[in-house]
Design a protein around this motif. Structure first.
Motif, PDB file in Angstrom:
ATOM      1  N   VAL A 107     -91.633  -1.414 -43.651  1.00 28.82           N
ATOM      2  CA  VAL A 107     -92.230  -2.340 -44.602  1.00 28.82           C
ATOM      3  C   VAL A 107     -91.740  -2.054 -46.020  1.00 28.82           C
ATOM      4  CG1 VAL A 107     -94.402  -3.149 -45.588  1.00 28.82           C
ATOM      5  CG2 VAL A 107     -94.243  -2.707 -43.143  1.00 28.82           C
ATOM      6  N   SER A 108     -91.606  -0.765 -46.368  1.00 31.06           N
ATOM      7  CA  SER A 108     -91.097  -0.408 -47.698  1.00 31.06           C
ATOM      8  C   SER A 108     -89.678  -0.924 -47.894  1.00 31.06           C
ATOM      9  CB  SER A 108     -91.143   1.109 -47.883  1.00 31.06           C
ATOM     10  OG  SER A 108     -92.456   1.609 -47.755  1.00 31.06           O
ATOM     11  N   ALA A 120     -85.802  -2.772 -57.816  1.00 30.44           N
ATOM     12  CA  ALA A 120     -85.732  -1.907 -56.639  1.00 30.44           C
ATOM     13  C   ALA A 120     -85.494  -0.448 -57.023  1.00 30.44           C
ATOM     14  CB  ALA A 120     -84.631  -2.395 -55.702  1.00 30.44           C
ATOM     15  N   GLN A 121     -84.761  -0.214 -58.083  1.00 27.30           N
ATOM     16  CA  GLN A 121     -84.513   1.172 -58.505  1.00 27.30           C
ATOM     17  C   GLN A 121     -85.779   1.872 -58.986  1.00 27.30           C
ATOM     18  OE1 GLN A 121     -81.418   0.983 -61.445  1.00 27.30           O
ATOM     19  NE2 GLN A 121     -79.858   0.292 -59.995  1.00 27.30           N
ATOM     20  N   TRP A 125     -88.733   5.461 -55.007  1.00 25.80           N
ATOM     21  CA  TRP A 125     -89.272   6.788 -54.720  1.00 25.80           C
ATOM     22  C   TRP A 125     -90.801   6.825 -54.773  1.00 25.80           C
ATOM     23  CZ3 TRP A 125     -85.317   9.371 -52.945  1.00 25.80           C
ATOM     24  CH2 TRP A 125     -84.050   9.105 -53.440  1.00 25.80           C
ATOM     25  N   LEU A 126     -91.434   5.689 -54.617  1.00 26.36           N
ATOM     26  CA  LEU A 126     -92.899   5.665 -54.680  1.00 26.36           C
ATOM     27  C   LEU A 126     -93.556   6.123 -53.385  1.00 26.36           C
ATOM     28  CD1 LEU A 126     -93.578   2.377 -56.687  1.00 26.36           C
ATOM     29  CD2 LEU A 126     -93.573   4.743 -57.499  1.00 26.36           C
ATOM     30  N   GLY A 127     -92.856   6.116 -52.290  1.00 25.44           N
ATOM     31  CA  GLY A 127     -93.401   6.663 -51.044  1.00 25.44           C
ATOM     32  C   GLY A 127     -93.921   5.591 -50.120  1.00 25.44           C
ATOM     33  N   THR A 128     -95.211   5.334 -50.154  1.00 25.52           N
ATOM     34  CA  THR A 128     -95.834   4.425 -49.194  1.00 25.52           C
ATOM     35  C   THR A 128     -95.644   2.972 -49.620  1.00 25.52           C
ATOM     36  OG1 THR A 128     -97.969   4.484 -50.330  1.00 25.52           O
ATOM     37  CG2 THR A 128     -97.556   6.175 -48.680  1.00 25.52           C
ATOM     38  N   ASN A 134     -98.909  -2.085 -54.775  1.00 24.01           N
ATOM     39  CA  ASN A 134     -99.848  -2.022 -55.902  1.00 24.01           C
ATOM     40  C   ASN A 134     -99.125  -1.851 -57.230  1.00 24.01           C
ATOM     41  OD1 ASN A 134    -102.048  -2.287 -54.161  1.00 24.01           O
ATOM     42  ND2 ASN A 134    -102.181  -0.069 -53.836  1.00 24.01           N
ATOM     43  N   THR A 135     -98.006  -1.135 -57.232  1.00 26.80           N
ATOM     44  CA  THR A 135     -97.243  -0.971 -58.468  1.00 26.80           C
ATOM     45  C   THR A 135     -96.647  -2.289 -58.929  1.00 26.80           C
ATOM     46  OG1 THR A 135     -96.729   1.319 -57.862  1.00 26.80           O
ATOM     47  CG2 THR A 135     -95.345   0.277 -59.536  1.00 26.80           C
TER      48      THR A 135
END
Length: 339
Positions: A107-108, A120-121, A125-128, A134-135
């Motif tokens: 999904v990520s 995208a950059q 590295w946000l993880g989930t 949410n970001t």
């Protein structure tokens, strides 16, 4: 909503009341099956990291239509729970963890491929997937007054121009939907809902405003149908007005096609018909034809059966040429006079 394995029937012999009392234990003890197509942890063979869910990428100015399209795409794949928080992260020792990790990465990747390279950059590295979602929402979903002003100005300035009626209405619907998402109509939040009909009145006012915008942006060729629609009581909806304008568009296009048809000469005068028949000839060849016999007439000597390029009287007679009899010349002269 998180998948919990609900819907399992109780074993035979257990009363329904007893089954309802122990339904929680039955759900918790249900075996985990990642190959179950109803499970959000199931991945089809066609679902891969290179899959693109939406056609329009997020560029920072189209968050609301982009998020709506992404939610529909993720819901159709039963993966919306990975971004809205309904599927919690299992513990590392849980049997579901490797499957959750695989689906989360999938999904990520889908989200990353649906945004511009610059965005995208910043989310790589946000993880989930939930944190990425949410970001993006916190960055681009702010309904500032400047965006509302730009939308309203564009809505009231748009004109049909070279667009068809359906294309013109589609362009308006995109702007209306975005404005509705950014600034929706107010709703009653009281415990006891009021019955004053305020929301219906606001919706009716908005529909009237949209109808006036749609009619005002049409071309001048639809002025008659505009007047007819505005005189109707009660006023029609935008969709009903669109159907009436589209019928007028069909009539106008049919009339234009009929006039432009090369095989139609109804309503044209004799001079117009003659012009239509002779306009297709090559004007530089100096070749003319009579209406009756379709024979060439020389523009130099006036006789038929040859053109000015092959006129002996102009370019000289060939060796051994013998003149025709007088009767033949008289016949040719008579044909010319008749023509």
């Amino acid at each position: 909503m998180a998948w919990t394995g609900a819907g399992i029937r109780p074993p035979p012999g257990i009363p329904l009341v007893a089954a309802s009392l122990t339904s929680t234990n039955v759900v918790n003890e249900a075996p985990f099956d990642p190959n179950d197509t109803a499970s959000p942890f199931f991945l089809h063979s066609s679902e891969n990291p290179s899959l693109i869910l939406v056609s329009a990428v997020l560029d920072g100015r189209n968050y609301h239509p982009w998020s709506s399209a992404m939610e529909m795409a993720l819901l159709s794949k039963n993966k919306l729970g990975f971004v809205d928080g309904t599927i919690e992260v299992p513990s590392v020792a849980d049997v579901k963890f490797p499957y959750w990790k695989r689906c989360n990465n999938m999904v990520s990747t889908w989200i990353t491929r649906s945004v511009s390279p610059e965005i995208a950059q910043t989310i790589l590295w946000l993880g989930t997937a939930a944190r990425i979602w949410n970001t993006l929402k916190a960055r681009f979903s702010v309904a500032d007054i400047f965006r509302v002003f730009d939308l309203q100005a564009e809505i009231h300035q748009i004109r049909q121009g070279d667009l068809s009626v359906s294309g013109y209405l589609a362009k308006l619907n995109v702007l209306w939907d975005e404005l509705q998402v950014i600034r929706p109509l107010p709703t009653c939040k009281c415990a006891n809902k009021c019955n004053c009909g305020l929301l219906d009145t606001l919706q009716k006012h908005m529909d009237c405003d949209n109808l006036s915008v749609f009619l005002r942006g049409l071309n001048e060729s639809y002025s008659s149908v505009q007047s007819q629609i505005m005189m109707m009581k009660p006023l029609p909806t935008v969709d009903e007005a669109f159907m009436m304008v589209q019928q007028q568009e069909t009539r106008l296009n049919g009339g234009i096609i009929g006039l432009q048809s090369p095989h139609s000469t109804e309503g044209l005068g004799a001079g117009s018909v003659f012009l239509a028949q002779t306009s297709g000839n090559n004007s530089g060849s100096k070749k003319f034809y009579s209406n009756g016999n379709k024979k060439p007439v020389c523009t130099f000597c006036g006789f038929t059966r040859h053109t000015v390029e092959k006129c002996y009287k102009k370019h000289g007679y060939p060796p051994g040429w013998k003149p025709r009899t007088k009767s033949g010349g008289a016949i040719n002269q008579m044909q010319l006079n008749t023509t």
